[in-house]
Design an enzyme around this catalytic site. Structure first.
Site, PDB file in Angstrom:
ATOM      1  N   GLY A 275       0.774  -1.236   0.000  1.00 26.60           N
ATOM      2  CA  GLY A 275       0.000   0.000   0.000  1.00 26.60           C
ATOM      3  C   GLY A 275       0.800   1.279   0.000  1.00 26.60           C
ATOM      4  O   GLY A 275       0.233   2.368   0.120  1.00 26.60           O
ATOM      5  N   GLU A 317       4.344  -6.366   1.513  1.00 26.74           N
ATOM      6  CA  GLU A 317       3.880  -6.788   0.182  1.00 26.74           C
ATOM      7  C   GLU A 317       3.667  -5.601  -0.750  1.00 26.74           C
ATOM      8  O   GLU A 317       2.554  -5.345  -1.192  1.00 26.74           O
ATOM      9  CB  GLU A 317       2.541  -7.519   0.330  1.00 26.74           C
ATOM     10  CG  GLU A 317       2.619  -8.775   1.124  1.00 26.74           C
ATOM     11  CD  GLU A 317       1.257  -9.327   1.520  1.00 26.74           C
ATOM     12  OE1 GLU A 317       1.190 -10.511   1.842  1.00 26.74           O
ATOM     13  OE2 GLU A 317       0.262  -8.563   1.495  1.00 26.74           O
ATOM     14  N   GLY A 319       3.387  -3.641  -4.100  1.00 21.87           N
ATOM     15  CA  GLY A 319       3.237  -3.907  -5.535  1.00 21.87           C
ATOM     16  C   GLY A 319       3.527  -2.623  -6.295  1.00 21.87           C
ATOM     17  O   GLY A 319       4.539  -2.486  -6.989  1.00 21.87           O
ATOM     18  N   ARG A 320       2.636  -1.652  -6.054  1.00 19.93           N
ATOM     19  CA  ARG A 320       2.735  -0.367  -6.754  1.00 19.93           C
ATOM     20  C   ARG A 320       4.110   0.297  -6.600  1.00 19.93           C
ATOM     21  O   ARG A 320       4.672   0.806  -7.567  1.00 19.93           O
ATOM     22  CB  ARG A 320       1.662   0.564  -6.177  1.00 19.93           C
ATOM     23  CG  ARG A 320       1.589   1.918  -6.829  1.00 19.93           C
ATOM     24  CD  ARG A 320       0.635   2.838  -6.059  1.00 19.93           C
ATOM     25  NE  ARG A 320      -0.463   2.161  -5.466  1.00 19.93           N
ATOM     26  CZ  ARG A 320      -1.709   2.137  -5.949  1.00 19.93           C
ATOM     27  NH1 ARG A 320      -2.004   2.813  -7.029  1.00 19.93           N
ATOM     28  NH2 ARG A 320      -2.662   1.470  -5.336  1.00 19.93           N
ATOM     29  N   TYR A 361     -10.931   5.562  -9.906  1.00 22.07           N
ATOM     30  CA  TYR A 361     -10.564   6.116  -8.596  1.00 22.07           C
ATOM     31  C   TYR A 361     -10.384   7.621  -8.620  1.00 22.07           C
ATOM     32  O   TYR A 361      -9.836   8.189  -7.656  1.00 22.07           O
ATOM     33  CB  TYR A 361      -9.230   5.516  -8.113  1.00 22.07           C
ATOM     34  CG  TYR A 361      -9.139   4.017  -8.178  1.00 22.07           C
ATOM     35  CD1 TYR A 361     -10.016   3.209  -7.451  1.00 22.07           C
ATOM     36  CD2 TYR A 361      -8.168   3.390  -8.946  1.00 22.07           C
ATOM     37  CE1 TYR A 361      -9.910   1.831  -7.512  1.00 22.07           C
ATOM     38  CE2 TYR A 361      -8.061   2.010  -9.006  1.00 22.07           C
ATOM     39  CZ  TYR A 361      -8.940   1.237  -8.290  1.00 22.07           C
ATOM     40  OH  TYR A 361      -8.830  -0.127  -8.334  1.00 22.07           O
ATOM     41  N   CYS A 388     -15.656   5.136 -26.462  1.00 22.35           N
ATOM     42  CA  CYS A 388     -16.937   5.783 -26.673  1.00 22.35           C
ATOM     43  C   CYS A 388     -17.582   6.102 -25.324  1.00 22.35           C
ATOM     44  O   CYS A 388     -18.599   5.519 -24.952  1.00 22.35           O
ATOM     45  CB  CYS A 388     -17.811   4.853 -27.501  1.00 22.35           C
ATOM     46  SG  CYS A 388     -19.115   5.751 -28.300  1.00 22.35           S
ATOM     47  N   GLU A 389     -16.953   6.980 -24.573  1.00 20.41           N
ATOM     48  CA  GLU A 389     -17.428   7.298 -23.233  1.00 20.41           C
ATOM     49  C   GLU A 389     -16.744   8.590 -22.786  1.00 20.41           C
ATOM     50  O   GLU A 389     -15.520   8.703 -22.884  1.00 20.41           O
ATOM     51  CB  GLU A 389     -17.061   6.137 -22.295  1.00 20.41           C
ATOM     52  CG  GLU A 389     -17.552   6.328 -20.908  1.00 20.41           C
ATOM     53  CD  GLU A 389     -17.684   5.000 -20.142  1.00 20.41           C
ATOM     54  OE1 GLU A 389     -17.887   3.943 -20.756  1.00 20.41           O
ATOM     55  OE2 GLU A 389     -17.572   5.058 -18.918  1.00 20.41           O
ATOM     56  N   TYR A 418      -1.301  -1.605 -11.812  1.00 24.17           N
ATOM     57  CA  TYR A 418      -2.764  -1.575 -11.950  1.00 24.17           C
ATOM     58  C   TYR A 418      -3.226  -0.890 -13.234  1.00 24.17           C
ATOM     59  O   TYR A 418      -4.336  -0.372 -13.278  1.00 24.17           O
ATOM     60  CB  TYR A 418      -3.416  -0.932 -10.723  1.00 24.17           C
ATOM     61  CG  TYR A 418      -2.981  -1.602  -9.432  1.00 24.17           C
ATOM     62  CD1 TYR A 418      -3.376  -2.909  -9.142  1.00 24.17           C
ATOM     63  CD2 TYR A 418      -2.137  -0.966  -8.529  1.00 24.17           C
ATOM     64  CE1 TYR A 418      -2.947  -3.541  -7.991  1.00 24.17           C
ATOM     65  CE2 TYR A 418      -1.701  -1.589  -7.374  1.00 24.17           C
ATOM     66  CZ  TYR A 418      -2.103  -2.880  -7.110  1.00 24.17           C
ATOM     67  OH  TYR A 418      -1.682  -3.510  -5.966  1.00 24.17           O
TER      68      TYR A 418
HETATM   69  N1  LLP Z   1      -1.158  -6.983  -0.132  1.00 26.89           N
HETATM   70  C1  LLP Z   1      -2.486  -7.132  -0.184  1.00 26.89           C
HETATM   71  C2  LLP Z   1      -3.133  -8.078   0.729  1.00 26.89           C
HETATM   72  C3  LLP Z   1      -3.254  -6.377  -1.070  1.00 26.89           C
HETATM   73  O1  LLP Z   1      -4.562  -6.531  -1.098  1.00 26.89           O
HETATM   74  C4  LLP Z   1      -2.606  -5.460  -1.936  1.00 26.89           C
HETATM   75  C5  LLP Z   1      -3.376  -4.657  -2.878  1.00 26.89           C
HETATM   76  C6  LLP Z   1      -1.216  -5.349  -1.869  1.00 26.89           C
HETATM   77  C7  LLP Z   1      -0.522  -6.132  -0.949  1.00 26.89           C
HETATM   78  C8  LLP Z   1      -0.442  -4.430  -2.758  1.00 26.89           C
HETATM   79  O2  LLP Z   1      -0.785  -3.097  -2.608  1.00 26.89           O
HETATM   80  P1  LLP Z   1       0.130  -1.967  -3.291  1.00 26.89           P
HETATM   81  O3  LLP Z   1       1.457  -1.967  -2.595  1.00 26.89           O
HETATM   82  O4  LLP Z   1       0.288  -2.326  -4.731  1.00 26.89           O
HETATM   83  O5  LLP Z   1      -0.634  -0.717  -3.134  1.00 26.89           O
HETATM   84  N2  LLP Z   1      -6.389  -1.438  -8.161  1.00 26.89           N
HETATM   85  C9  LLP Z   1      -6.079  -0.473  -7.118  1.00 26.89           C
HETATM   86  C10 LLP Z   1      -5.252  -1.072  -6.029  1.00 26.89           C
HETATM   87  C11 LLP Z   1      -5.891  -2.269  -5.403  1.00 26.89           C
HETATM   88  C12 LLP Z   1      -4.944  -2.937  -4.490  1.00 26.89           C
HETATM   89  C13 LLP Z   1      -5.469  -4.223  -4.001  1.00 26.89           C
HETATM   90  N3  LLP Z   1      -4.616  -4.857  -3.068  1.00 26.89           N
HETATM   91  C14 LLP Z   1      -5.365   0.725  -7.730  1.00 26.89           C
HETATM   92  O6  LLP Z   1      -5.239   0.770  -8.940  1.00 26.89           O
HETATM   93  O7  LLP Z   1      -4.982   1.649  -7.019  1.00 26.89           O
END
Ligand code: LLP
Length: 460
Positions: A275, A317, A319-320, A361, A388-389, A418
């Site tokens: 996150g 964890e 990701g982003r 978002y 088309c939106e 994402y």
């Molecule tokens: N761990 C868990 C349990 C999660 O549910 C998530 C994200 C992460 C790690 C990784 O989060 P990050 O570090 O990437 O923020 N589609 C949305 C984000 C949804 C994230 C869902 N879970 C967006 O585009 O912002």
């Protein structure tokens, strides 16, 4: 008034949102927004990993996601080093393909998957199963079976139904999966409602406040077929304010201590989820992995000290924060339209099918004309797609050079997370490829979808 008349729209800068500052020079690249090897050459053309965007567009077409492999590897290493002694699971939901999983494995990270599909990619890429964590609030029997047969390192359980299901599967196979309990810590994360996950009223995890999390831990500790290795919490995504992580860590550790008191077991691990926010615009100022790690370690050490607990092995964890900043999307401008002195609409050859985050978002992005520099005075522009939106917006507000025109290449940074992973075929637009560039060499790691791909599924 035409958008091509340089400077003609200068007066419209009054429509800019208050946070958006007109840059002194629209050609300048803000370092926090761009992958680290990106630069604007003397001829004004952007390059990444030693290849110009003009070459990439010519060779591979647009739109395309462009991954700076050196930058991506560096971010993997920074997270790994910051949490040395613990474990960093790259959250593959941010962007998952075999090449990326291989890089993640090579750079010493582990992997978080949340579906059978992500697990299949991870295994196909050769990620050692012991370094994979499986998430999900509704894992199917097939997904759980595959995970335990592959021998994944941990399964983060999310419901009592799942505990029952997993217990039965483990007993039938005579294996003892390592599990974590996902705890809902009741933290209101300051982010968009759809990506906040630790407040009480949502689908993930076991509530701490209601006692469900303690009950889940107790149930697993009394179950020989499962090995409880720790508690897990994830409070949401794109979070800058570390106080949310602090509160959740303290609350989860209070349960960790309660489990010790009640069951005489000190769990060896603690996972604080992902996150961590990244920069999408000039206004975002993310922390480094090293600072975040130091902050989280301090909180955990303090709390463990207060409760006389051994410090558990810490895992996270992100990701982003790992893949987001390592990628930009390269588009070609198709039309430029001045809407009655309100703003200029710059249409590109992709849109909400390759980046749904703006529509979903209300996310903000930045953009720059990438194929040349310009000395035209800036105009306030909105970058829109070809769908088309009318909600098909890629970049809500950005200053672009007043002479932006059809045929220009436009790059939108921070699209690694994402965007491809949430891409769709809306309006039957094929999804763009992902190119990895390093050392002057570009390679396709996910190829462009074709109309034949789309028609291949259409068997009617
Ligand atoms: N761990 C868990 C349990 C999660 O549910 C998530 C994200 C992460 C790690 C990784 O989060 P990050 O570090 O990437 O923020 N589609 C949305 C984000 C949804 C994230 C869902 N879970 C967006 O585009 O912002």
């Amino acid at each position: 008034m035409s958008a091509h008349e340089a400077g003609a729209l200068h007066a419209e800068i009054g429509h800019a949102p208050v946070w958006l500052r007109q840059p002194a020079d629209v050609n300048t690249l803000l370092p926090q927004l761009w992958p680290r090897t990106v630069e604007r050459g003397a001829d004004g053309v952007l390059s990444v990993g030693g290849r110009t965007v003009r070459e990439l567009a010519e060779e591979y077409g647009t739109p395309a996601y462009v991954l700076d492999e050196v930058d991506f590897r560096a971010r993997c290493r920074e997270w790994r080093d910051a949490f040395a002694g613990g474990e960093v699971h790259y959250a593959s939901k941010a962007f998952c393909c075999k090449a990326v999983v291989r890089i993640v494995a090579e750079e010493g990270l582990s992997l978080d998957v949340c579906t059978g599909g992500e697990l299949a990619v991870a295994l196909a890429a050769g990620m050692p199963a012991g370094r994979i964590a499986l998430h999900g609030n509704n894992k199917s029997v097939a997904e759980l079976t595959r995970a335990i047969e592959a021998g994944v390192g941990r399964i983060v359980v999310d419901s009592f139904d799942e505990i029952d299901r997993l217990t039965a599967l483990a007993r039938a196979r005579g294996v003892r999966p390592r599990v974590m309990v996902r705890v809902t810590a009741g933290v209101e994360a300051h982010t968009h409602e759809f990506i906040a996950t630790a407040h009480e009223d949502q689908k993930f995890g076991f509530s701490l406040a209601s006692g469900a999390a303690a009950k889940a831990a107790s149930r697993i500790l009394h179950e020989d077929a499962l090995e409880l290795v720790g508690l897990h919490s994830h409070i949401g995504s794109q979070i800058f304010d570390t106080s949310g992580f602090e509160i959740s860590a303290r609350r989860v550790l209070s349960l960790h201590a309660a489990i010790r008191d009640e069951h005489g077991v000190e769990l060896p691990e603690l996972d604080l989820g992902g996150g961590y926010g990244i920069a999408y615009t000039s206004q975002d100022t993310p922390s480094t992995a090293a600072d975040l790690a130091a902050g989280l370690r301090k909180i955990v050490a303090e709390e463990c000290g207060l409760r006389n607990l051994a410090v558990p092995r810490l895992s996270v964890e992100p990701g982003r924060a790992i893949v987001g900043p390592a990628v930009f999307t390269l588009y070609e401008v198709g039309t430029v339209k001045d809407v009655d002195g309100i703003r200029t609409y710059v249409s590109v050859d992709g849109g909400m099918s390759d980046n749904i985050r703006t529509a979903l978002y209300n996310a903000h992005y930045s953009a720059t004309v990438a194929g040349r520099a310009s000395s035209a005075p800036p105009i306030l522009a909105r970058v829109v797609g070809k769908h088309c939106e009318s909600g098909d917006i890629v970049v809500q507000d950005e200053f672009l050079p007043g002479d932006v025109q059809p045929g220009d290449l436009l790059a939108v940074p921070a699209t690694g997370a994402y965007c491809r992973s949430m891409a769709s075929n809306y309006n039957h637009v094929p999804r763009p490829p992902v190119l990895a560039v390093a050392g002057g060499v570009a390679r396709v790691i996910v190829r462009r979808e074709t109309e034949d791909d789309l028609l291949a599924l259409d068997v009617g």
